[in-house]
Design a protein around this motif. Structure first.
Motif, PDB file in Angstrom:
ATOM      1  N   LEU A  25      -6.313  -7.249   0.667  1.00  0.00           N
ATOM      2  CA  LEU A  25      -6.636  -7.492   2.074  1.00  0.00           C
ATOM      3  C   LEU A  25      -5.464  -7.114   2.978  1.00  0.00           C
ATOM      4  O   LEU A  25      -5.659  -6.590   4.084  1.00  0.00           O
ATOM      5  N   TYR A  26      -4.259  -7.369   2.513  1.00  0.00           N
ATOM      6  CA  TYR A  26      -3.071  -6.972   3.285  1.00  0.00           C
ATOM      7  C   TYR A  26      -3.005  -5.456   3.432  1.00  0.00           C
ATOM      8  O   TYR A  26      -2.685  -4.941   4.516  1.00  0.00           O
ATOM      9  N   CYS A  27      -3.308  -4.742   2.355  1.00  0.00           N
ATOM     10  CA  CYS A  27      -3.299  -3.278   2.413  1.00  0.00           C
ATOM     11  C   CYS A  27      -4.364  -2.768   3.388  1.00  0.00           C
ATOM     12  O   CYS A  27      -4.130  -1.805   4.130  1.00  0.00           O
ATOM     13  N   PHE A  28      -5.528  -3.407   3.388  1.00  0.00           N
ATOM     14  CA  PHE A  28      -6.579  -3.009   4.320  1.00  0.00           C
ATOM     15  C   PHE A  28      -6.165  -3.278   5.768  1.00  0.00           C
ATOM     16  O   PHE A  28      -6.458  -2.486   6.673  1.00  0.00           O
ATOM     17  N   TRP A  29      -5.468  -4.384   5.972  1.00  0.00           N
ATOM     18  CA  TRP A  29      -5.067  -4.783   7.324  1.00  0.00           C
ATOM     19  C   TRP A  29      -3.934  -3.911   7.853  1.00  0.00           C
ATOM     20  O   TRP A  29      -3.952  -3.439   8.992  1.00  0.00           O
ATOM     21  N   GLN A  30      -2.936  -3.644   7.013  1.00  0.00           N
ATOM     22  CA  GLN A  30      -1.745  -2.920   7.463  1.00  0.00           C
ATOM     23  C   GLN A  30      -1.864  -1.405   7.315  1.00  0.00           C
ATOM     24  O   GLN A  30      -1.204  -0.672   8.032  1.00  0.00           O
ATOM     25  N   GLY A  31      -2.680  -0.951   6.383  1.00  0.00           N
ATOM     26  CA  GLY A  31      -2.906   0.480   6.229  1.00  0.00           C
ATOM     27  C   GLY A  31      -1.655   1.256   5.861  1.00  0.00           C
ATOM     28  O   GLY A  31      -1.012   0.978   4.839  1.00  0.00           O
ATOM     29  N   PHE A 123     -16.652   4.714   1.825  1.00  0.00           N
ATOM     30  CA  PHE A 123     -15.436   3.902   1.719  1.00  0.00           C
ATOM     31  C   PHE A 123     -15.765   2.470   1.306  1.00  0.00           C
ATOM     32  O   PHE A 123     -15.153   1.917   0.389  1.00  0.00           O
ATOM     33  N   TRP A 124     -16.759   1.859   1.967  1.00  0.00           N
ATOM     34  CA  TRP A 124     -17.067   0.467   1.693  1.00  0.00           C
ATOM     35  C   TRP A 124     -17.684   0.282   0.311  1.00  0.00           C
ATOM     36  O   TRP A 124     -17.342  -0.673  -0.403  1.00  0.00           O
ATOM     37  N   LEU A 125     -18.571   1.174  -0.083  1.00  0.00           N
ATOM     38  CA  LEU A 125     -19.160   1.071  -1.413  1.00  0.00           C
ATOM     39  C   LEU A 125     -18.114   1.268  -2.500  1.00  0.00           C
ATOM     40  O   LEU A 125     -18.119   0.573  -3.522  1.00  0.00           O
ATOM     41  N   ALA A 213      -6.655  -3.301 -16.034  1.00  0.00           N
ATOM     42  CA  ALA A 213      -6.851  -4.211 -14.906  1.00  0.00           C
ATOM     43  C   ALA A 213      -5.824  -3.938 -13.804  1.00  0.00           C
ATOM     44  O   ALA A 213      -6.170  -3.887 -12.614  1.00  0.00           O
ATOM     45  N   ILE A 214      -4.574  -3.741 -14.199  1.00  0.00           N
ATOM     46  CA  ILE A 214      -3.540  -3.435 -13.205  1.00  0.00           C
ATOM     47  C   ILE A 214      -3.854  -2.130 -12.486  1.00  0.00           C
ATOM     48  O   ILE A 214      -3.696  -2.022 -11.257  1.00  0.00           O
ATOM     49  N   ALA A 215      -4.302  -1.135 -13.237  1.00  0.00           N
ATOM     50  CA  ALA A 215      -4.595   0.170 -12.639  1.00  0.00           C
ATOM     51  C   ALA A 215      -5.734   0.077 -11.628  1.00  0.00           C
ATOM     52  O   ALA A 215      -5.676   0.700 -10.556  1.00  0.00           O
ATOM     53  N   ILE A 216      -6.756  -0.709 -11.934  1.00  0.00           N
ATOM     54  CA  ILE A 216      -7.876  -0.814 -10.997  1.00  0.00           C
ATOM     55  C   ILE A 216      -7.459  -1.556  -9.732  1.00  0.00           C
ATOM     56  O   ILE A 216      -7.783  -1.135  -8.615  1.00  0.00           O
ATOM     57  N   TRP A 217      -6.707  -2.665  -9.881  1.00  0.00           N
ATOM     58  CA  TRP A 217      -6.191  -3.354  -8.693  1.00  0.00           C
ATOM     59  C   TRP A 217      -5.273  -2.424  -7.904  1.00  0.00           C
ATOM     60  O   TRP A 217      -5.307  -2.395  -6.659  1.00  0.00           O
ATOM     61  N   ASP A 218      -4.454  -1.672  -8.618  1.00  0.00           N
ATOM     62  CA  ASP A 218      -3.527  -0.730  -7.987  1.00  0.00           C
ATOM     63  C   ASP A 218      -4.279   0.304  -7.148  1.00  0.00           C
ATOM     64  O   ASP A 218      -3.969   0.526  -5.966  1.00  0.00           O
ATOM     65  N   TYR A 219      -5.277   0.921  -7.741  1.00  0.00           N
ATOM     66  CA  TYR A 219      -6.006   1.971  -7.015  1.00  0.00           C
ATOM     67  C   TYR A 219      -6.945   1.394  -5.951  1.00  0.00           C
ATOM     68  O   TYR A 219      -7.320   2.106  -5.023  1.00  0.00           O
ATOM     69  N   LEU A 220      -7.282   0.109  -6.075  1.00  0.00           N
ATOM     70  CA  LEU A 220      -7.994  -0.542  -4.980  1.00  0.00           C
ATOM     71  C   LEU A 220      -7.082  -0.682  -3.763  1.00  0.00           C
ATOM     72  O   LEU A 220      -7.499  -0.421  -2.627  1.00  0.00           O
ATOM     73  N   LEU A 224      -7.596   1.048  -0.041  1.00  0.00           N
ATOM     74  CA  LEU A 224      -7.641   0.284   1.207  1.00  0.00           C
ATOM     75  C   LEU A 224      -6.508   0.670   2.150  1.00  0.00           C
ATOM     76  O   LEU A 224      -6.680   0.653   3.376  1.00  0.00           O
ATOM     77  N   ALA A 225      -5.357   1.011   1.606  1.00  0.00           N
ATOM     78  CA  ALA A 225      -4.224   1.360   2.453  1.00  0.00           C
ATOM     79  C   ALA A 225      -4.339   2.770   3.021  1.00  0.00           C
ATOM     80  O   ALA A 225      -3.993   3.024   4.181  1.00  0.00           O
ATOM     81  N   LEU A 226      -4.830   3.703   2.208  1.00  0.00           N
ATOM     82  CA  LEU A 226      -4.890   5.111   2.616  1.00  0.00           C
ATOM     83  C   LEU A 226      -6.269   5.515   3.127  1.00  0.00           C
ATOM     84  O   LEU A 226      -6.441   6.658   3.586  1.00  0.00           O
ATOM     85  N   ARG A 227      -7.247   4.591   3.008  1.00  0.00           N
ATOM     86  CA  ARG A 227      -8.618   4.827   3.460  1.00  0.00           C
ATOM     87  C   ARG A 227      -9.282   5.987   2.730  1.00  0.00           C
ATOM     88  O   ARG A 227     -10.203   6.611   3.221  1.00  0.00           O
ATOM     89  N   GLU A 228      -8.805   6.281   1.541  1.00  0.00           N
ATOM     90  CA  GLU A 228      -9.382   7.366   0.743  1.00  0.00           C
ATOM     91  C   GLU A 228      -9.078   7.105  -0.718  1.00  0.00           C
ATOM     92  O   GLU A 228      -7.960   6.699  -1.075  1.00  0.00           O
ATOM     93  N   SER A 229     -10.062   7.326  -1.564  1.00  0.00           N
ATOM     94  CA  SER A 229      -9.869   7.112  -2.994  1.00  0.00           C
ATOM     95  C   SER A 229      -8.833   8.086  -3.543  1.00  0.00           C
ATOM     96  O   SER A 229      -8.850   9.281  -3.240  1.00  0.00           O
TER      97      SER A 229
END
Length: 237
Positions: A25-31, A123-125, A213-220, A224-229
């Motif tokens: 959520l912080y990454c989504f907020w701060q970008g 992006f949201w999906l 698990a770490i990799a998936i959280w990492d790439y999530l 969220l921070a870069l707005r692109e997968s």
């Protein structure tokens, strides 16, 4: 045995799910600001994923060497006890160590029919799918570790003909013991070969699922921070 033991004063589920979600959520907020702050961590994790991929490749070579060893033993009218079990352990290690690296390289199958509907929903999906995958992988990793612990508590041993040197078990046991006990552990270690404890071949499963698990959280967080997968599949021609 309690399911969610306290760790550093907080329930385990807080560390495994609440804190990573707050970071996302912080990454989504701060970008971009969060992306700049996390760049050193991302570079370190990328090296860890590559190292895991290298380990997977090494175990794949071990499988080849075991097959060659079986062939030579058969031609020489000799026995190679435990070779089938060793090959199975190596195959499992190859599969689990490769999970995180394969994810980062876009090697996992991703159903992208809904993602390609339009750019707004993509992006949201993608974010929701990554969050569900992260929670699922975290549960998988947690219970993989619990399986390791239960196998050690029960002193579960393999039913095959495979053996391992006792010093190897002591070496791995060091990582789960206090340094003050290391001297006593090595003093009790002999030179015998013993039946393989089940927790030993289960270790790659635990490590591999943790890295996944770490990799998936990492790439999530990257999404969220870069707005692109940041998971891009290789283009094959």
């Amino acid at each position: 045995m309690r399911d969610w033991q306290p760790f550093l004063g907080l329930p385990l589920w807080v560390w495994l799910f609440v804190f990573p979600t707050c970071l996302a959520l912080y990454c989504f907020w701060q970008g971009p600001k969060a992306a700049n702050q996390l760049q050193p961590v991302w570079r370190l994790l990328d090296r860890v994923y590559k190292a895991s991929g290298v380990l997977a490749a090494i175990f794949m070579v071990v499988i080849l060497l075991l097959i060659i060893g079986q062939m030579v033993a058969r031609w020489s009218n000799m026995t190679f006890p435990g070779s089938t079990e060793y090959a199975g352990y190596s195959m499992a290690a190859t599969s689990f160590f490769a999970l995180a690296y394969t994810l980062t390289q876009g090697g996992h199958i991703r159903v992208s029919v809904l993602l390609n509907l339009n750019e707004h929903t993509k992006f949201w999906l993608d974010a929701v799918a990554m969050l569900i995958a992260a929670v699922t992988a975290t549960y998988f990793a947690r219970y993989a570790i619990k399986t390791n612990i239960m196998s050690e508590i029960l002193n579960d041993r393999t039913q095959g003909q495979d053996f391992v040197p006792e010093w190897l078990l002591t070496f791995f046991a060091m990582f789960a013991s206090s340094p003050a006990k290391w001297g006593e552990m090595w003093a009790k270690t002999g030179s015998e070969w013993v039946y393989t404890p089940v927790w030993l071949p289960q270790l790659p499963m635990s490590i591999g699922t943790i890295l996944l698990a770490i990799a998936i959280w990492d790439y999530l967080t990257r999404l969220l921070a870069l707005r692109e997968s940041q998971i891009h599949s290789e283009v094959l021609e």
